[in-house]
Write an enzyme that holds these catalytic residues in place. Structure first.
Site, short mmCIF file in Angstrom:
data_model
loop_
_atom_site.label_atom_id
_atom_site.label_comp_id
_atom_site.label_asym_id
_atom_site.label_seq_id
_atom_site.Cartn_x
_atom_site.Cartn_y
_atom_site.Cartn_z
N CYS A 129 0.97 -1.14 -0.11
CA CYS A 129 0.20 -0.21 -0.15
C CYS A 129 0.79 1.23 -0.02
O CYS A 129 0.49 2.30 -0.11
CB CYS A 129 -0.79 0.06 1.19
SG CYS A 129 -2.18 -1.52 1.33
N HIS A 271 -3.70 6.79 1.55
CA HIS A 271 -4.10 5.28 1.11
C HIS A 271 -5.35 4.89 1.81
O HIS A 271 -5.46 5.22 2.86
CB HIS A 271 -3.01 4.06 1.59
CG HIS A 271 -3.59 2.86 1.60
ND1 HIS A 271 -4.14 2.58 0.33
CD2 HIS A 271 -3.49 1.83 2.40
CE1 HIS A 271 -4.37 1.01 0.50
NE2 HIS A 271 -4.13 0.84 1.91
N ASN A 301 -10.20 -1.17 0.14
CA ASN A 301 -8.90 -0.71 0.31
C ASN A 301 -8.14 -1.51 -1.37
O ASN A 301 -8.18 -2.83 -1.34
CB ASN A 301 -8.07 -1.44 1.42
CG ASN A 301 -6.91 -1.53 1.28
OD1 ASN A 301 -5.94 -1.16 0.34
ND2 ASN A 301 -6.24 -1.88 2.51
N1 COA Z 1 -18.16 -9.13 10.52
C1 COA Z 1 -18.28 -9.09 11.70
N2 COA Z 1 -17.57 -9.39 12.72
C2 COA Z 1 -16.37 -9.29 12.50
C3 COA Z 1 -15.71 -9.22 11.15
C4 COA Z 1 -16.50 -8.76 10.18
N3 COA Z 1 -16.28 -8.60 9.06
N4 COA Z 1 -14.38 -9.08 11.35
C5 COA Z 1 -14.08 -9.38 12.75
N5 COA Z 1 -15.11 -9.58 13.40
C6 COA Z 1 -15.41 -9.77 14.83
C7 COA Z 1 -14.27 -10.60 15.41
O1 COA Z 1 -14.35 -11.84 15.16
C8 COA Z 1 -14.25 -10.21 16.82
O2 COA Z 1 -15.28 -11.00 17.51
P1 COA Z 1 -14.97 -11.57 18.86
O3 COA Z 1 -14.83 -10.38 19.72
O4 COA Z 1 -16.21 -12.36 19.33
O5 COA Z 1 -13.77 -12.21 18.85
C9 COA Z 1 -14.74 -8.69 16.69
O6 COA Z 1 -15.25 -8.48 15.53
C10 COA Z 1 -13.62 -7.61 17.11
O7 COA Z 1 -12.61 -7.92 16.21
P2 COA Z 1 -11.32 -7.32 16.09
O8 COA Z 1 -10.45 -7.67 14.82
O9 COA Z 1 -10.64 -6.87 17.20
O10 COA Z 1 -12.04 -5.87 15.21
P3 COA Z 1 -11.37 -4.31 15.30
O11 COA Z 1 -12.13 -3.48 15.99
O12 COA Z 1 -9.77 -4.42 15.47
O13 COA Z 1 -11.65 -4.12 13.89
C11 COA Z 1 -10.64 -3.90 11.79
C12 COA Z 1 -11.09 -4.87 12.69
C13 COA Z 1 -9.80 -4.70 10.51
C14 COA Z 1 -11.60 -3.32 10.91
C15 COA Z 1 -9.67 -2.80 12.26
O14 COA Z 1 -8.34 -3.74 13.12
C16 COA Z 1 -8.86 -2.15 11.42
O15 COA Z 1 -9.20 -1.19 10.53
N6 COA Z 1 -7.29 -2.23 11.36
C17 COA Z 1 -6.59 -1.94 10.48
C18 COA Z 1 -6.69 -2.63 8.99
C19 COA Z 1 -6.20 -1.96 7.78
O16 COA Z 1 -6.44 -0.78 7.45
N7 COA Z 1 -5.34 -2.81 6.98
C20 COA Z 1 -4.85 -2.40 5.73
C21 COA Z 1 -3.67 -1.44 5.96
S1 COA Z 1 -2.87 -1.05 4.72
#
Ligand code: COA
Length: 346
Positions: A129, A271, A301
């Site tokens: 990215c 990004h 993304n």
């Molecule tokens: N739909 C529903 N539930 C989901 C899910 C989805 N698509 N993805 C994860 N969950 C659930 C998880 O299983 C977890 O459940 P649990 O508490 O029962 O175990 C809960 O949601 C929280 O998961 P978590 O991974 O801690 O969520 P989060 O608040 O960190 O959000 C992202 C996840 C990916 C949205 C966030 O971490 C993020 O934006 N990270 C940056 C990612 C990014 O931008 N990457 C590319 C960079 S180039």
């Protein structure tokens, strides 16, 4: 060892510089097929509400089976060249930023052939990215030294190729796309005002699509590796933390090198990873949301394509005008991150 020094990335020194860089055209590819959050909720256990609240994404575009980095990257490049009032044979160099090439030996040459840029040399850059910003900076060096006059930088990725469609933690984030810009030599000004790039391989495990091999004996003393690439794996929380800390920092440093402040930025083009990251960065920089470019809801993304697609949409809709100061920042796998401050147009 993490490289966090100032000097590695700064683009403020004019040492050895003979020519300036102008940013003269943008283009992107049109992908017709849309995958909405509602449709994804039929594939994995998720919902439009969860995805939209956590990421700002409502849909993403997915390449059709006949599409490729060659065809979509070529379309974006051709549109950018046309907007710059140039022809493909004017192009000296094509740099393709991609992590999903059609050919692991590189797809830039295929784009060169696709658009008929017969004079251009062409090569790929892989920096996920951050790839578009790194490629833009690389292109600018060739122009500043006088090596080349006209360079096309393409950011194109089909992340659907690397997505595990059964993993709801990652598959909701990504989409396919391609964008491009044209850079030209300028004898009157240098519109790349500054840049800053960083890499930290100690955090590689947080986000990758690694090669998984099995050792296969070939002869009694030679064992070869046979395998394939894993889909994207990500530690979402770590990547989020990394982005909201590093991106404001790299932008502040770049502004400092350019002798500018946040008030001088007309458009912040990050990004397009996650709306919450965009909001957090904007808040930390104290830049109002109406100057923050966001097309996340429509595209998700798209990796190296996200910045040039957003830039092109804002240029074509007339929001970005000649002379506007743009602050770009890419960040992601590597981990890597970088920023470029530039003035749009000649
Ligand atoms: N739909 C529903 N539930 C989901 C899910 C989805 N698509 N993805 C994860 N969950 C659930 C998880 O299983 C977890 O459940 P649990 O508490 O029962 O175990 C809960 O949601 C929280 O998961 P978590 O991974 O801690 O969520 P989060 O608040 O960190 O959000 C992202 C996840 C990916 C949205 C966030 O971490 C993020 O934006 N990270 C940056 C990612 C990014 O931008 N990457 C590319 C960079 S180039």
């Amino acid at each position: 060892m993490a490289q966090q020094t100032d000097s590695a990335g700064s683009g403020s020194e004019a040492f050895g510089q003979r020519f300036g860089v102008a940013f003269v055209g943008s283009g992107s590819a049109k992908l017709e097929t849309v995958l909405t959050n509602e449709q994804l909720a039929k594939v994995v256990d998720t919902s439009d509400e969860w995805i939209a609240t956590r990421t700002g994404i409502r849909q993403r575009h997915i390449a059709n089976p006949g599409d490729s980095i060659r065809s979509l990257g070529g379309e974006a490049a051709a549109n950018a060249i046309a907007q710059a009032n140039l022809t493909p044979t004017d192009v000296d160099l094509i740099i393709l930023a991609t992590s999903t090439p059609d050919d692991l030996f590189g797809s830039a040459c295929q784009i060169q052939h696709e658009i008929g840029a017969s004079r251009a040399i062409a090569f790929d850059i892989t920096a996920a990215c951050s790839g578009f910003v790194f490629a833009l900076v690389t292109a600018s060096q060739f122009i500043r030294t006088g090596a080349y006059k006209t360079v096309v930088v393409v950011g194109a990725d089909l992340l659907s190729r690397l997505t595990d469609w059964s993993d709801r933690r990652t598959c909701v984030l990504f989409g396919d796309g391609a964008g491009a810009i044209v850079l030209q030599r300028s004898e009157s000004s240098d519109n790349l005002l500054s840049f800053e790039m960083h890499s930290d391989g100690t955090l590689n495990d947080c986000l990758n699509a690694s090669y998984q091999h099995e050792s296969t004996p070939l002869t009694e003393n030679v064992t070869v590796q046979k395998g394939s690439f894993n889909p994207v794996t990500m530690n979402g929380r770590e990547v989020y933390r990394f982005a909201v800390n590093r991106v404001p920092e790299v932008l502040e440093k770049s502004l400092f090198h350019a002798n500018l402040t946040v008030d001088d930025i007309d458009w912040l083009i990050l990004h397009q990873a996650n709306q919450r990251i965009l909001d957090a960065v904007a808040k930390r920089l104290k830049i109002s949301s109406d100057r923050v470019v966001s097309n996340m809801a429509e595209h998700g993304n798209t990796d190296a394509a996200s910045i040039p697609i957003a830039l092109d949409e804002w240029v074509r809709s007339g929001k970005i005008k000649t002379g506007d100061v743009l602050a770009l920042s890419g960040f992601g796998a590597g981990l890597s991150w970088g920023a470029a401050i530039l003035k749009w147009g000649k």
